[in-house]
Design a protein around this motif. Structure first.
Motif, PDB file in Angstrom:
ATOM      1  N   VAL A  36       0.816  -1.191   0.000  1.00  0.00           N
ATOM      2  CA  VAL A  36       0.000   0.000   0.000  1.00  0.00           C
ATOM      3  C   VAL A  36       0.859   1.253   0.000  1.00  0.00           C
ATOM      4  CG1 VAL A  36      -1.653   1.290   1.387  1.00  0.00           C
ATOM      5  CG2 VAL A  36      -1.885  -1.163   1.118  1.00  0.00           C
ATOM      6  N   GLY A  38       0.563   4.888   1.222  1.00  0.00           N
ATOM      7  CA  GLY A  38      -0.302   5.651   2.116  1.00  0.00           C
ATOM      8  C   GLY A  38      -0.595   7.029   1.573  1.00  0.00           C
ATOM      9  N   PRO A  59     -10.925   4.306   1.902  1.00  0.00           N
ATOM     10  CA  PRO A  59      -9.831   3.616   2.601  1.00  0.00           C
ATOM     11  C   PRO A  59      -9.807   2.139   2.250  1.00  0.00           C
ATOM     12  CG  PRO A  59     -11.615   4.100   4.113  1.00  0.00           C
ATOM     13  CD  PRO A  59     -11.960   4.790   2.832  1.00  0.00           C
ATOM     14  N   THR A  60      -8.615   1.604   2.086  1.00  0.00           N
ATOM     15  CA  THR A  60      -8.439   0.227   1.633  1.00  0.00           C
ATOM     16  C   THR A  60      -7.402  -0.486   2.490  1.00  0.00           C
ATOM     17  OG1 THR A  60      -8.765   1.109  -0.606  1.00  0.00           O
ATOM     18  CG2 THR A  60      -8.077  -1.173  -0.433  1.00  0.00           C
ATOM     19  N   HIS A  61      -7.664  -1.765   2.766  1.00  0.00           N
ATOM     20  CA  HIS A  61      -6.746  -2.601   3.538  1.00  0.00           C
ATOM     21  C   HIS A  61      -6.215  -3.686   2.612  1.00  0.00           C
ATOM     22  CE1 HIS A  61      -5.090  -4.606   7.091  1.00  0.00           C
ATOM     23  NE2 HIS A  61      -5.618  -5.742   6.659  1.00  0.00           N
ATOM     24  N   CYS A  62      -4.918  -3.677   2.315  1.00  0.00           N
ATOM     25  CA  CYS A  62      -4.308  -4.624   1.381  1.00  0.00           C
ATOM     26  C   CYS A  62      -3.376  -5.576   2.119  1.00  0.00           C
ATOM     27  CB  CYS A  62      -3.549  -3.899   0.288  1.00  0.00           C
ATOM     28  SG  CYS A  62      -4.579  -2.895  -0.804  1.00  0.00           S
ATOM     29  N   ASP A  74      -2.560  -0.074   5.396  1.00  0.00           N
ATOM     30  CA  ASP A  74      -3.777   0.619   4.995  1.00  0.00           C
ATOM     31  C   ASP A  74      -3.443   1.845   4.149  1.00  0.00           C
ATOM     32  OD1 ASP A  74      -5.811  -0.935   6.451  1.00  0.00           O
ATOM     33  OD2 ASP A  74      -4.663  -0.308   8.194  1.00  0.00           O
ATOM     34  N   THR A  76      -5.265   4.420   0.542  1.00  0.00           N
ATOM     35  CA  THR A  76      -6.452   4.969  -0.109  1.00  0.00           C
ATOM     36  C   THR A  76      -6.483   4.581  -1.577  1.00  0.00           C
ATOM     37  OG1 THR A  76      -6.485   6.848   1.399  1.00  0.00           O
ATOM     38  CG2 THR A  76      -7.706   7.091  -0.656  1.00  0.00           C
ATOM     39  N   ASP A 174     -14.283  -4.545  -3.096  1.00  0.00           N
ATOM     40  CA  ASP A 174     -12.979  -5.176  -2.940  1.00  0.00           C
ATOM     41  C   ASP A 174     -12.371  -5.499  -4.305  1.00  0.00           C
ATOM     42  OD1 ASP A 174     -13.725  -5.091  -0.291  1.00  0.00           O
ATOM     43  OD2 ASP A 174     -14.199  -7.227  -0.166  1.00  0.00           O
ATOM     44  N   CYS A 189      -7.242  -6.550  -1.785  1.00  0.00           N
ATOM     45  CA  CYS A 189      -7.475  -5.256  -1.156  1.00  0.00           C
ATOM     46  C   CYS A 189      -8.961  -5.128  -0.850  1.00  0.00           C
ATOM     47  CB  CYS A 189      -7.033  -4.111  -2.077  1.00  0.00           C
ATOM     48  SG  CYS A 189      -5.254  -4.078  -2.404  1.00  0.00           S
ATOM     49  N   THR A 192     -12.207  -0.790   3.618  1.00  0.00           N
ATOM     50  CA  THR A 192     -12.100  -0.788   5.073  1.00  0.00           C
ATOM     51  C   THR A 192     -13.434  -0.565   5.757  1.00  0.00           C
ATOM     52  OG1 THR A 192      -9.848   0.069   4.888  1.00  0.00           O
ATOM     53  CG2 THR A 192     -10.918   0.280   7.030  1.00  0.00           C
TER      54      THR A 192
END
Length: 460
Positions: A36, A38, A59-62, A74, A76, A174, A189, A192
């Protein structure tokens, strides 16, 4: 579905009974892992009545591949949803394009990644007048990515059928980036705080007529040639035979499977896809594909190794076989404590430990239930099934993707109760230990003698 039975018995009597190395390897091989990047702000809410698509940030969690030795980060994502028809009629098919303008990822290693080694897949969330999750896939096409360079923009497409008139919203969901360079790797990804902001709004009109509400959902949007993908269907004709098939453009491939719809028109099946040209999967009733009696195509991409192997390197391949859902128990008889004539009370014991093993992979959870017969005693005397209660407990083995949930304390009875369960999820599976304290309420003047009942456990 797996079932097992155990005998539960009690007795009345006159007397009482008292990873750093992985990082270096990834760098040396030039593994196409993604991390990610940031920064970036969040977009404000989309206008509810917007008719033109707008880019949105979310917001994205990869999770980079484990071999990269990099923890989840985490960031974007900036993305936009567009359609080929912003004013469809009920029953028409809409093509959706999900474009990731700025991915929340970059190349984590110094070695450049070559062109055309990345295959994206994702989901588009449909809301408003109808609810759905649309699978979208992109071609295996990308510009070269320099070492530590920003991941380039990419687009994915899919389709859905309009089933209701009114305002329909489309939000990015996702997505997963699959890389085929040296090794086959995935970087999933997730949004969030779903759903992401609305990027596109369309207005559907009702022209009357029969609407085909049959629908399918795939367990994955991509997979290797020769791999199997789970297919879940709904709103088909109850009890009918349904064909699952791969599509390569406007033709059907030789990849087919057959399932039977249950009493509610639903089914769960698996299709092995071997044709690398496959672009989608369908399910239909009858002898051949008919959009009026089928669902899909849901976009699907066959991922294969490519991009070449650099000089002095060797490509290593392996596979992971999906297993089954099963349970084992450490015995089939429970000896419960005796109670006294004239006093009655609780005859207590402990369920023989049950170990649930879920090695299927995919999104499905499981449920372990139990039901008990009446307790039979001497001379036809009985203690009713409703007199048996339990207090369940469940432990999840470390490293299991799913979390085990114990059932509620209370009566078991002949109707049954839940002993333990694990919910559906993006990735499920693991090992779980299930126990329960048992208590049989015995009336004070129940005839003396031995009583026994059968507790049946069913895993689905």
């Amino acid at each position: 579905m797996r079932s097992t039975v155990r005998r539960v018995s009690t007795r009345r009597s006159g007397a009482r009974r008292h990873p750093a190395r992985a990082r270096r390897w990834a760098a040396a091989l030039g593994v196409g892992a993604l991390v990610v990047a940031g920064g970036g702000g969040l977009a404000g809410p989309a206008q509810a009545l917007a008719t033109a698509s707008v880019p949105v940030d979310f917001p994205t969690h990869c999770i980079p591949p484990a071999i990269a030795g990099i923890p989840p980060i985490d960031g974007t994502t900036k993305a936009e949803i567009t359609v080929d028809n912003a004013a469809p009629k009920v029953g028409e098919t809409v093509t959706v394009t999900y474009t990731v303008i700025e991915a929340a990822a970059s190349n984590p290693v110094d070695l450049a990644l070559p062109a055309d080694i990345m295959t994206p897949t994702g989901k588009v969330t449909v809301g408003g007048a109808q609810s759905a999750s649309v699978t979208v896939t992109g071609p295996k096409k990308n510009d070269p990515v320099p070492g530590k360079g920003v991941f380039p923009s990419f687009s994915m497409t899919g389709t859905f059928t309009v089933t209701a008139p009114g305002q329909i919203t489309l939000s990015p969901g996702d997505y997963n980036i699959h890389t085929s360079y040296i090794m086959e790797l995935d970087t999933p990804c997730t949004v969030t705080d779903p759903p992401a902001p609305v990027s596109e709004t369309i207005i559907a009109t009702d022209e009357g007529g029969q609407v085909n509400e049959r629908a399918i959902r795939l367990g994955a949007a991509s997979g290797p040639a020769g791999g199997a993908v789970s297919v879940t269907g709904s709103k088909f004709t109850p009890g009918v035979s349904v064909t699952l098939a791969g599509r390569a453009g406007d033709r059907q491939t030789a990849d087919t499977a057959t399932v039977t719809a249950d009493g509610s028109g639903g089914f769960d099946g698996r299709l092995t896809v071997t044709d690398p040209a496959t672009t989608g999967i369908v399910a239909y009733e009858g002898g051949s594909w008919d959009p009026a009696k089928g669902a899909g195509p849901q976009a699907y991409t066959v991922t294969t190794g490519g991009g070449g192997v650099p000089d002095g390197s060797q490509q290593l391949k392996t596979s992971v076989r999906a297993g089954t859902l099963s349970m084992v128990q450490d015995g089939d008889t429970v000896e419960m404590s005796a109670v006294d004539l004239g006093r009655g009370g609780a005859s207590r014991g402990s369920l023989r430990t049950v170990t649930v093993e879920d090695y299927r992979g995919g999104p499905a959870g499981w449920s372990l239930t139990g039901k008990v017969t009446d307790f039979q005693g001497p001379g036809g005397a009985t203690i009713g099934a409703s007199a048996l209660g339990w207090t369940p407990a469940c432990t999840t083995k470390a490293g299991s993707p799913s979390t085990c949930l114990a059932g509620s304390a209370g009566p078991v009875g002949s109707g049954g109760a839940t002993l333990a369960s694990a919910p559906n999820g993006t990735v499920t599976g693991g090992e779980f230990t299930v126990d329960a304290r048992l208590a049989l309420t015995v009336p004070a003047y129940t005839a003396p003698g031995a009583y026994s009942g059968v507790l049946t456990l069913t895993l689905t």
